[in-house]
Motif scaffolding. Structure first.
Motif, mmCIF file in Angstrom:
data_model
loop_
_atom_site.group_PDB
_atom_site.id
_atom_site.type_symbol
_atom_site.label_atom_id
_atom_site.label_comp_id
_atom_site.label_asym_id
_atom_site.label_seq_id
_atom_site.Cartn_x
_atom_site.Cartn_y
_atom_site.Cartn_z
ATOM 1 N N ALA A 237 0.541 -1.365 -0.246
ATOM 2 C CA ALA A 237 0.285 -0.005 -0.534
ATOM 3 C C ALA A 237 1.065 1.041 -0.151
ATOM 4 N N ALA A 238 1.959 1.095 0.949
ATOM 5 C CA ALA A 238 3.411 2.517 0.834
ATOM 6 C C ALA A 238 3.324 2.866 -0.802
ATOM 7 N N LEU A 239 4.085 1.722 -1.205
ATOM 8 C CA LEU A 239 4.272 1.847 -2.333
ATOM 9 C C LEU A 239 3.351 2.254 -3.654
ATOM 10 N N LEU A 240 2.212 1.774 -3.953
ATOM 11 C CA LEU A 240 1.053 2.206 -4.106
ATOM 12 C C LEU A 240 1.160 3.483 -3.976
ATOM 13 N N MET A 241 1.211 4.014 -2.890
ATOM 14 C CA MET A 241 0.555 5.539 -2.839
ATOM 15 C C MET A 241 1.613 6.994 -3.649
ATOM 16 N N LEU A 242 2.595 6.352 -3.534
ATOM 17 C CA LEU A 242 3.864 7.057 -3.887
ATOM 18 C C LEU A 242 3.016 7.338 -5.389
ATOM 19 N N GLN A 243 2.706 6.171 -6.524
ATOM 20 C CA GLN A 243 3.121 6.781 -7.627
ATOM 21 C C GLN A 243 1.913 7.669 -8.090
ATOM 22 N N PRO A 244 0.810 8.189 -7.842
ATOM 23 C CA PRO A 244 0.425 7.930 -6.571
ATOM 24 C C PRO A 244 -1.400 6.364 -7.651
ATOM 25 N N ASN A 245 -1.474 6.020 -6.496
ATOM 26 C CA ASN A 245 -2.589 4.681 -7.135
ATOM 27 C C ASN A 245 -3.275 4.466 -6.260
ATOM 28 N N LEU A 246 -4.182 5.106 -5.578
ATOM 29 C CA LEU A 246 -5.523 4.357 -4.340
ATOM 30 C C LEU A 246 -6.324 3.397 -4.912
ATOM 31 N N GLY A 247 -6.707 3.309 -5.987
ATOM 32 C CA GLY A 247 -7.563 2.552 -6.900
ATOM 33 C C GLY A 247 -6.818 1.577 -7.024
ATOM 34 N N ASP A 248 -5.575 1.470 -7.255
ATOM 35 C CA ASP A 248 -5.158 -0.357 -6.648
ATOM 36 C C ASP A 248 -4.522 -0.613 -5.175
ATOM 37 N N ALA A 249 -4.495 0.451 -4.808
ATOM 38 C CA ALA A 249 -4.010 -0.134 -2.802
ATOM 39 C C ALA A 249 -5.704 -0.397 -2.487
ATOM 40 N N ILE A 250 -7.148 0.868 -2.484
ATOM 41 C CA ILE A 250 -8.016 -0.160 -2.062
ATOM 42 C C ILE A 250 -7.955 -2.087 -2.478
ATOM 43 N N LEU A 251 -8.045 -2.065 -3.953
ATOM 44 C CA LEU A 251 -7.942 -2.763 -3.516
ATOM 45 C C LEU A 251 -7.544 -4.600 -3.381
ATOM 46 N N PHE A 252 -6.237 -4.276 -2.816
ATOM 47 C CA PHE A 252 -4.949 -4.824 -2.455
ATOM 48 C C PHE A 252 -5.656 -4.899 -1.074
ATOM 49 N N GLY A 253 -5.689 -4.179 -0.607
ATOM 50 C CA GLY A 253 -6.831 -4.391 1.055
ATOM 51 C C GLY A 253 -7.878 -4.986 0.384
ATOM 52 N N GLY A 254 -8.607 -5.339 -0.393
ATOM 53 C CA GLY A 254 -9.909 -6.073 -0.370
ATOM 54 C C GLY A 254 -9.574 -7.154 -0.089
ATOM 55 N N ILE A 255 -8.297 -7.806 -1.429
ATOM 56 C CA ILE A 255 -7.983 -9.079 -1.116
ATOM 57 C C ILE A 255 -7.661 -9.447 0.753
ATOM 58 N N TRP A 256 -6.422 -8.655 0.547
ATOM 59 C CA TRP A 256 -6.560 -9.025 1.910
ATOM 60 C C TRP A 256 -6.775 -9.149 3.164
ATOM 61 N N LEU A 257 -7.792 -8.247 3.368
ATOM 62 C CA LEU A 257 -9.328 -9.195 4.525
ATOM 63 C C LEU A 257 -10.343 -9.698 3.982
ATOM 64 N N VAL A 258 -10.329 -10.133 2.955
ATOM 65 C CA VAL A 258 -10.715 -11.571 2.874
ATOM 66 C C VAL A 258 -10.116 -12.755 3.125
ATOM 67 N N MET A 259 -8.453 -12.963 2.494
ATOM 68 C CA MET A 259 -7.484 -14.635 2.975
ATOM 69 C C MET A 259 -7.839 -14.149 4.408
ATOM 70 N N VAL A 260 -7.624 -12.778 5.006
ATOM 71 C CA VAL A 260 -7.665 -12.848 5.964
ATOM 72 C C VAL A 260 -8.828 -13.113 7.202
#
Length: 412
Positions: free
Chosen positions: A187-210
């Motif tokens: 998420a930190a690396l994506l925000m540097l681009q900036p790429n908030l949309g993909d950061a949210i999508l990665f967060g969704g993947i992480w949440l479902v899996m954990v």
């Protein structure tokens, strides 16, 4: 004459017959194809190919609008340039997806981890050597534009599933903490681009899996609170997020991309204006990528849009049904993570076109025009098809996804 089999005479004392070594059977490629066809989820494969066919027609409809907008006084682009390129990328993507679906689960795991590690390393250098487009630096020029975050999505799901499956070996390992740290880094690396949309999508993947891996329900409230806090901080200190949220909450103007997309989507009514007869698409930025769903609405109608939504939903449901009886924890988590990525990206893109979500710069999987993004989606689905392969003659004894959901609080 007796027809009974007689052992060949042997020179060895006390031997009852000649020892014959086991024969080495070499499987021909036709046999491999037969096994693949028997084990692959043919329904899911058919739905994926159907979406790709929709994508070819949709890009053909949007290509003239995008070519006209990108043409200059000196250079006039071929109105079907994007359509011709899309056919090439779709053909390459289909070959990649089918080829990957021949892999075993172990091979798919190793490939996913390798690709994920490489793309994570590339994310570190994207802010330094990446190409800038529309105010964002997300691409690396390797002869063609490569967006590492697109290929990191399936790699991230595979790596998280692999780490979370360590719990079967040692229940004391803090696997959820491991994948949470990985998520924070990405998420930190994506925000540097900036790429908030993909950061949210990665967060969704992480949440479902954990959650599937065993996070207690009591912690869900903490996660929701943390997510709200993160969005608040992003709004206060992250210009890209603040501008998108303000534009969304403010209702927009007739010149905002999201507003133009929503107007284009509804311009064709239920049945659409017809192929290449749309007018509003000519003023729509990124008609062939981010807002292709709106072009479909104008030229083919809202009924066609509803059909596409149903096909996406069918792919997601089919993958989850395949996971219900799965007894391999890694395969279960990886399959759910990959389909969450695919379905989540489609869901976000469609909501943006409906003006129900802030603009994210996210393509519609298998339908939008794209080079590396198309190949990345096909890479994801190839791994998913490989992981969901199943011998129909082998019965599953474990409860699979249903049993995991019922027992997920045990040991936490």
């Amino acid at each position: 004459m007796s027809s009974a089999w007689q052992p060949a005479p042997s020179s060895g004392a006390g031997s009852a017959g000649t020892y014959l070594p086991p024969a080495i059977v070499q499987r021909r490629w036709r046999d491999s194809v037969r096994v693949w066809w028997r084990e692959i989820d043919r329904v899911m494969l058919g739905l994926i190919v159907l979406l790709m066919a929709f994508g070819m027609v949709a890009v053909a409809a949007a290509s003239p609008a995008s070519a006209d907008q990108l043409s200059t006084a000196k250079v006039t682009l071929d109105e079907f340039m994007f359509f011709k390129r899309h056919i090439v990328f779709q053909t390459m993507g289909l070959a990649l997806m089918v080829g990957l679906s021949f892999l075993s689960r172990e091979q798919a795991r190793r490939l996913g981890i390798l690709v994920g590690a490489i793309m994570l390393a590339l994310l570190f250098v994207v802010p330094i050597i990446g190409e800038e487009k529309n105010g964002a630096r997300r691409w690396i020029n390797v002869g063609t534009s490569l967006q590492p975050s697109e290929f990191l999505k399936p790699g991230f799901a595979i790596i998280c599933a692999w780490i979370l499956s360590w719990r079967l070996r040692d229940s004391s390992l803090p696997v959820i903490a491991f994948v949470t740290g990985l998520m924070a880094l990405v998420a930190a690396l994506l925000m540097l681009q900036p790429n908030l949309g993909d950061a949210i999508l990665f967060g969704g993947i992480w949440l479902v899996m954990v959650l599937l891996a065993g996070m207690a329900w009591q912690r869900i409230a903490v996660l929701i609170g943390g997510g709200i806090g993160a969005l608040t901080l992003a709004y206060l200190f992250y210009d890209n997020a603040r501008h998108r949220i303000d534009s969304f909450l403010g209702g927009g103007t007739a010149f905002d991309q999201v507003d133009l997309a929503q107007r284009t989507l509804t311009a064709g009514g239920w049945t659409g204006s017809g192929l290449w007869l749309g007018i509003r698409k000519m003023n729509l930025p990124e008609a062939h990528t981010d807002y292709i769903f709106s072009v479909i609405g104008e030229e083919f109608g809202l009924l066609a849009c509803a059909l596409i939504v149903l096909v996406y939903g069918a792919v997601v449901i089919r993958a989850l049904m395949r996971m219900v009886g799965e007894d391999n924890l890694f395969a279960l988590l990886a399959g759910v993570g990959l389909i969450t990525q695919f379905g989540g990206q489609a869901f976000i893109n469609i909501l943006v076109n409906l003006k129900l979500f802030p603009s994210k710069g996210m393509t519609l999987p298998l339908i939008s025009y794209g080079g590396s993004s198309t190949l990345a989606v096909c890479f994801t689905l190839g791994l998913l098809l490989a992981i969901t392969r199943r011998n129909p003659f082998l019965a599953r004894e474990a409860g699979g996804l249903r049993d995991l959901i019922e027992r997920k609080e045990i040991g936490t």
